[in-house]
Design a protein around this motif. Structure first.
Motif, short mmCIF file in Angstrom:
data_model
loop_
_atom_site.label_atom_id
_atom_site.label_comp_id
_atom_site.label_asym_id
_atom_site.label_seq_id
_atom_site.Cartn_x
_atom_site.Cartn_y
_atom_site.Cartn_z
N PHE A 840 44.37 -46.03 -108.16
CA PHE A 840 44.35 -44.70 -108.75
C PHE A 840 43.90 -44.74 -110.22
N GLN A 841 44.27 -45.79 -110.93
CA GLN A 841 43.97 -45.87 -112.36
C GLN A 841 42.52 -46.25 -112.64
N ASP A 842 41.95 -47.12 -111.81
CA ASP A 842 40.69 -47.77 -112.19
C ASP A 842 39.48 -47.36 -111.35
N ASP A 843 39.69 -47.05 -110.08
CA ASP A 843 38.57 -46.82 -109.18
C ASP A 843 37.91 -45.48 -109.50
N PRO A 844 36.57 -45.45 -109.68
CA PRO A 844 35.90 -44.19 -110.05
C PRO A 844 36.00 -43.11 -108.98
N PHE A 845 36.28 -43.52 -107.72
CA PHE A 845 36.44 -42.53 -106.66
C PHE A 845 37.86 -41.96 -106.58
N TRP A 846 38.76 -42.46 -107.42
CA TRP A 846 40.16 -42.03 -107.37
C TRP A 846 40.71 -41.56 -108.72
N ARG A 847 40.24 -42.12 -109.80
CA ARG A 847 40.97 -41.99 -111.07
C ARG A 847 41.02 -40.58 -111.64
N ASP A 848 40.09 -39.70 -111.22
CA ASP A 848 40.11 -38.33 -111.73
C ASP A 848 40.64 -37.34 -110.70
N LEU A 849 41.30 -37.86 -109.67
CA LEU A 849 41.95 -37.01 -108.67
C LEU A 849 43.43 -36.91 -109.04
N ILE A 850 43.88 -35.71 -109.34
CA ILE A 850 45.21 -35.52 -109.91
C ILE A 850 46.18 -35.01 -108.84
N LEU A 851 47.33 -35.65 -108.78
CA LEU A 851 48.43 -35.15 -107.96
C LEU A 851 49.51 -34.61 -108.90
N PHE A 852 50.01 -33.43 -108.57
CA PHE A 852 51.02 -32.76 -109.40
C PHE A 852 52.36 -32.88 -108.68
N TYR A 853 53.04 -33.94 -108.99
CA TYR A 853 54.25 -34.31 -108.26
C TYR A 853 55.41 -33.36 -108.57
N GLU A 854 56.47 -33.56 -107.81
CA GLU A 854 57.68 -32.75 -107.96
C GLU A 854 58.41 -33.07 -109.26
N TYR A 855 58.49 -34.34 -109.62
CA TYR A 855 59.12 -34.77 -110.86
C TYR A 855 58.52 -36.11 -111.27
N PHE A 856 58.95 -36.66 -112.44
CA PHE A 856 58.23 -37.78 -113.04
C PHE A 856 59.20 -38.78 -113.64
N ASN A 857 58.83 -40.04 -113.55
CA ASN A 857 59.67 -41.13 -114.05
C ASN A 857 60.02 -40.88 -115.52
N GLY A 858 61.31 -40.95 -115.82
CA GLY A 858 61.78 -40.66 -117.17
C GLY A 858 61.41 -41.69 -118.20
N GLU A 859 60.84 -42.82 -117.77
CA GLU A 859 60.41 -43.86 -118.70
C GLU A 859 58.90 -43.89 -118.90
N ASN A 860 58.13 -43.69 -117.82
CA ASN A 860 56.68 -43.88 -117.95
C ASN A 860 55.84 -42.72 -117.41
N GLY A 861 56.46 -41.69 -116.85
CA GLY A 861 55.71 -40.52 -116.40
C GLY A 861 55.09 -40.64 -115.03
N ALA A 862 55.32 -41.73 -114.30
CA ALA A 862 54.75 -41.87 -112.96
C ALA A 862 55.25 -40.77 -112.05
N GLY A 863 54.37 -40.26 -111.19
CA GLY A 863 54.73 -39.18 -110.30
C GLY A 863 55.70 -39.60 -109.22
N LEU A 864 56.65 -38.71 -108.88
CA LEU A 864 57.69 -39.01 -107.91
C LEU A 864 57.96 -37.77 -107.06
#
Length: 887
Positions: A840-864
């Motif tokens: 998700f971070q590096d591949d040009p076919f994935w990195r600009d595809l955004i998922l808007f998760y329900e909530y986010f890791n309180g330390e690093n912002g990862a979607g959950l």
């Protein structure tokens, strides 16, 4: 006006029904309460995924990249097969609540890329593996994992290795209200040629098999113009429609009826049933489809190899005019003009959204905002649920177990839903939630104020609101209690819509106000059991935030005085006060109602600190924080010292009023001053010390300035609530200092869990003990801005704590807003939302595809949590619009 704005205006005035057709198909109908006729309410097992391809749904339909009319009579979606899968891919797969180690979870990769409010242009992406889809492996591996382990996702299986998958883009463009262009483009991202079967499928929702007097619709092959295939639809409500298909695909037909032989060992109503295309394509059963080329479900079957890096496109057109006699239809309907219409509608979408982008917004922020709006629009669903009919059962079906008449939702006989509604997430939560919807509407008002207002009105109508005045929570239990944010949303939507349209819609505000009076009365009568202005409400949408399940009784004589329930009601009072004063501008009769809400707010504010004059309050002076108080009978009162969002909700109850707004309200101001003169002890909640040239300003706040200063210290502390990506739902302090309580020999604890929940409280599919959630963050930002509006630069906080940097509350709120936005923005080559997933971070076919998760890791912002919760997480679009993206 842009072209899209003109379409919205025509639709609102009912001059042209641009919103008749849209992405209103659910992504999961199986496993829902609506389809559950079991005696024990086990919806997941009563109608599992394995039944979905063979069993007719009662209350709705689902599909991939689905599209339908607003009543969901006519449905369209895409089915696929890669010649490896054991079944035809007709719908998204995911785990049930019992199968997932953190509850239900979709196990697919799909994205909402673009959408306009009228669905004049829509774009969707589905990533389809070329290897066999790992259905059983996903179930088995997640079943092995504990709640302490992360979820096992589709990308973890290796099916996307070496880019061996298809990117399948589905686009819709409306040439007119009833002329809908469909373009499906499949790209082979892999290193070798790969075959793909595409089956654009059109069918009717089964409304004829349940004992109602509906003439069955029909779709049939008819002779089409050269170079095309043509099917004709006949449906009693819409009359005739035609689906024109470019090329010469194989046309398949069957009925949208249950395969009784496969599921129940009984004879089916018809030899041609719902799973016919799966049996025909995947299993080679040639007799499964109707040789008469007619039915209630049809598909155009395309199959072709796609070279590495190459694409393949198929084109269709759904129309209300018959193209059969047009000998040049292939060129006229699918020639250059076809592609030009997509280009035009996409250009018009660009112009529409350009007006909603803030000055200086980066291209990346525009991309995030655009995909957030797209997700919000794709999450609309045609939702059908008649609770009375559902409880009684249908005359053509086995009679339901009588226990259901005292079971789930049995007291909601008034509820009869058949509307387009904004869903939280059309797979994980394919049913509305009352407080989610309020936040959806605030963002939606930026792009479609008319729809946002109608959604808020809808939930106050007699076929939604209970006769008692309660709003329906969600279908798993309509009687659950959500925070009362409807009035707040109505006021915000009123103001946003007024700004966009250039004039206020007082009729809307008055309509919602009168019905909200009934809802407010329900809260007072039902949730303030002792009449002390201290409220209960259960879990109030915050699932596992408490040490106990707050929706369940704690034993005879034991109960919780809830800080958040009481604070929500204070906020409700202030929102109703603000609405009443706004309406009083033109009708002085509302001044009396405004006085009522002013005084009720003050009583609640007093009770927060001194319940019934007992000396017991929810404010803890030693800690400088609000806590729930547990009452053990009448003698023991325990402050449950959990520093959580429960103690921050009091910050939301704040309003400011300018002197020029309240001075003309002679009756209101006279009564207010009399009340203050005779209740000197309420002064800490009513501040009129600030003046302008027009007179004294008015600040109403649940927490006075001294309390605000102490609570904001926690908010601004990165060792407490402040995270790199917003404000946590529970303080990091509890990582080293869990709160523990022993009651009747049973010990319970709350500690800091920044990611997924490690318990199964409330199903274990969400977590309020550390992650970042957008709705309370949004309300916190607004409340800080209001306090700043009153105090200005005279009120500053050290932000972040121990930084030596003093910020006024407006700038501090802006900082929090930018932290939230940066969850999605690409900085130094990374988007925090993608976590540690390199693909998700590096591949040009994935990195600009955004998922808007329900909530986010309180330390690093990862979607959950739910991955497509572009319901309330679409609030990021509003935050970017109002506060920008930060540095």
């Amino acid at each position: 006006m842009t072209e899209e704005e003109k379409r919205l205006e025509a639709n609102a005035k009912r001059q042209a029904y641009w919103q008749r057709w849209g992405p209103y198909l659910s992504e999961r109908q199986w496993g829902t309460v609506r389809e559950d006729y079991s005696p024990d309410g086990d919806s997941w097992n009563y109608f599992p995924h394995d039944h979905a391809r063979s069993r007719a749904y009662r209350w709705g339909e689902d599909g991939i990249a689905g599209f339908c009319d607003r009543h969901q009579h006519i449905c369209f979606a895409l089915a696929l097969w890669n010649e490896k899968d054991p079944i035809l891919k007709e719908r998204l797969f995911g785990l049930t609540n019992g199968e997932g180690n953190h509850g239900e979870d979709v196990k697919e990769c799909y994205y909402y890329l673009d959408a306009t409010p009228t669905s004049s242009y829509l774009k969707y992406l589905y990533k389809y593996p070329q290897a066999a889809f790992p259905y059983d492996h996903l179930v088995a591996e997640n079943g092995k994992r504990t709640r302490l382990q992360p979820e096992y996702e589709l990308v973890d299986t290796g099916v996307f290795a070496e880019n061996r998958y298809f990117d399948i883009f589905v686009e819709y463009a409306k040439a007119s209200v009833e002329d809908i262009l469909i373009r499906i483009t499949a790209w082979n991202r892999g290193p070798e040629p790969a075959r793909l079967h595409l089956l654009p499928t059109l069918w009717f929702r089964n409304r004829w098999a349940w004992g109602e007097n509906y003439d069955p619709p029909q779709v049939a092959r008819v002779e089409g113009p050269p170079g095309t295939a043509l099917v004709e639809l006949a449906e009693y409500h819409y009359g005739k429609r035609w689906l024109l298909i470019e090329g010469a695909p194989e046309l398949l037909f069957t009925e949208n009826e249950t395969n009784m032989e496969r599921l129940f060992g009984q004879k089916s109503r018809t030899p041609y049933v719902k799973d016919a295309f799966d049996r025909y394509i995947v299993h080679g059963e040639r007799a499964a489809v109707n040789p008469a080329l007619k039915g209630t479900k049809a598909a155009a079957h395309f199959a072709a190899p796609i070279a590495p890096g190459a694409s393949w496109t198929i084109c269709l057109r759904l129309m209300d005019t018959n193209p059969a006699t047009n000998r040049n239809a292939a060129r006229e309907f699918f020639g250059p003009a076809f592609g030009e219409m997509f280009d035009l509608r996409r250009k018009e979408a660009d112009e529409f959204y350009a007006k909603r982008a803030g000055p200086g917004m980066s291209d990346d922020a525009r991309l995030v905002q655009r995909q957030a709006f797209a997700g919000l629009l794709w999450d609309k669903q045609s939702y059908h649920y008649d609770v009375g009919r559902w409880l009684r059962g249908d005359p053509t079906q086995p009679k339901p177990d009588v226990r259901r008449l005292k079971g789930r939702n049995h007291d909601w006989f008034n509820l009869h839903n058949a509307d387009i509604i904004s869903m939280p997430d059309k797979w994980e939560y394919p049913w509305y939630a009352a407080w989610d919807l309020a936040f959806h509407c605030v963002t939606m008002a930026l792009i479609d104020p008319h729809y946002a207002k109608n959604q808020l009105i809808l939930f106050l109508r007699e076929w939604y609101m209970h006769p008692s005045g309660k709003l329906p929570a969600y279908e798993y239990n309509f009687s659950d209690v959500n925070p009362p944010v409807h009035a707040w949303a109505a006021l915000r939507v009123y103001k946003i819509a007024g700004r966009i349209h250039g004039k206020p819609d007082r009729n809307f505000l008055e309509r919602v106000f009168h019905k909200l009076l009934i809802n407010f009365t329900w809260w007072v009568n039902r949730k303030d059991p002792d009449g002390m202005n201290v409220f209960q409400g259960g879990f109030l949408g915050l699932d596992n935030i408490g040490i106990f399940d707050r929706s369940k009784p704690l034993g005879p004589g034991n109960y919780i005085e809830q800080s958040d329930a009481t604070s929500w009601m204070a906020m409700f009072c202030l929102d109703m006060l603000a609405i009443a004063l706004e309406l009083a501008r033109e009708n002085p009769a509302y001044e009396d109602v405004a006085s009522k809400f002013f005084e009720h707010f003050v009583y609640i504010a007093q009770a927060m600190n001194n319940i019934g004059g007992s000396g017991i309050g929810l404010w803890n002076e030693q800690d400088g924080f609000y806590y729930d108080v547990m009452n053990i009978g009448d003698s023991e009162h325990i402050a449950m010292k959990v520093r959580s969002m429960v103690g921050l909700v009091p910050l939301f109850a704040v309003q400011t009023f300018e002197p020029e707004d309240i001075a003309p309200m002679k009756h209101f101001t006279k009564r207010m001053h009399w009340f203050l003169d005779h209740h000197s002890d309420v002064a800490e909640h009513v501040d009129m010390s600030r003046h302008t040239e027009h007179g004294a300003r008015l600040l109403l706040t649940l927490a006075n300035r001294q309390k605000l200063e102490r609570i904001y210290r926690y908010v601004a502390d990165e060792d407490e609530f402040l995270s790199p990506c917003g404000v946590r739902a529970l303080s990091k302090f509890h990582a080293a200092h869990p709160f523990m309580l022993t009651l009747d020999g049973m010990s319970s604890a709350v500690d800091y869990e920044p990611a997924e929940s490690t318990s199964d409280l409330f199903g274990g599919n969400s977590n309020w003990r550390g992650p970042v959630w957008f709705p309370p963050n949004f309300l916190l930002i607004e409340s800080m801005q209001r306090v700043h509006h009153y105090y200005g630069d005279d009120f500053k906080v050290e932000f972040p704590a121990r930084s030596g940097k003093q910020l006024n509350l407006w700038d501090a709120a802006g900082d929090i807003s930018c932290r939230l936005a940066r969850i999605f923005l690409r900085r130094d080559g990374r988007r925090p939302v993608h976590g540690n997933v390199a693909l998700f971070q590096d591949d040009p076919f994935w990195r600009d595809l955004i998922l808007f998760y329900e909530y986010f890791n309180g330390e690093n912002g990862a979607g959950l949590g739910a991955s497509h919760q572009t319901g309330w997480t679409a609030l990021v679009a509003k935050l970017i619009e109002q506060s920008g993206e930060g540095k």
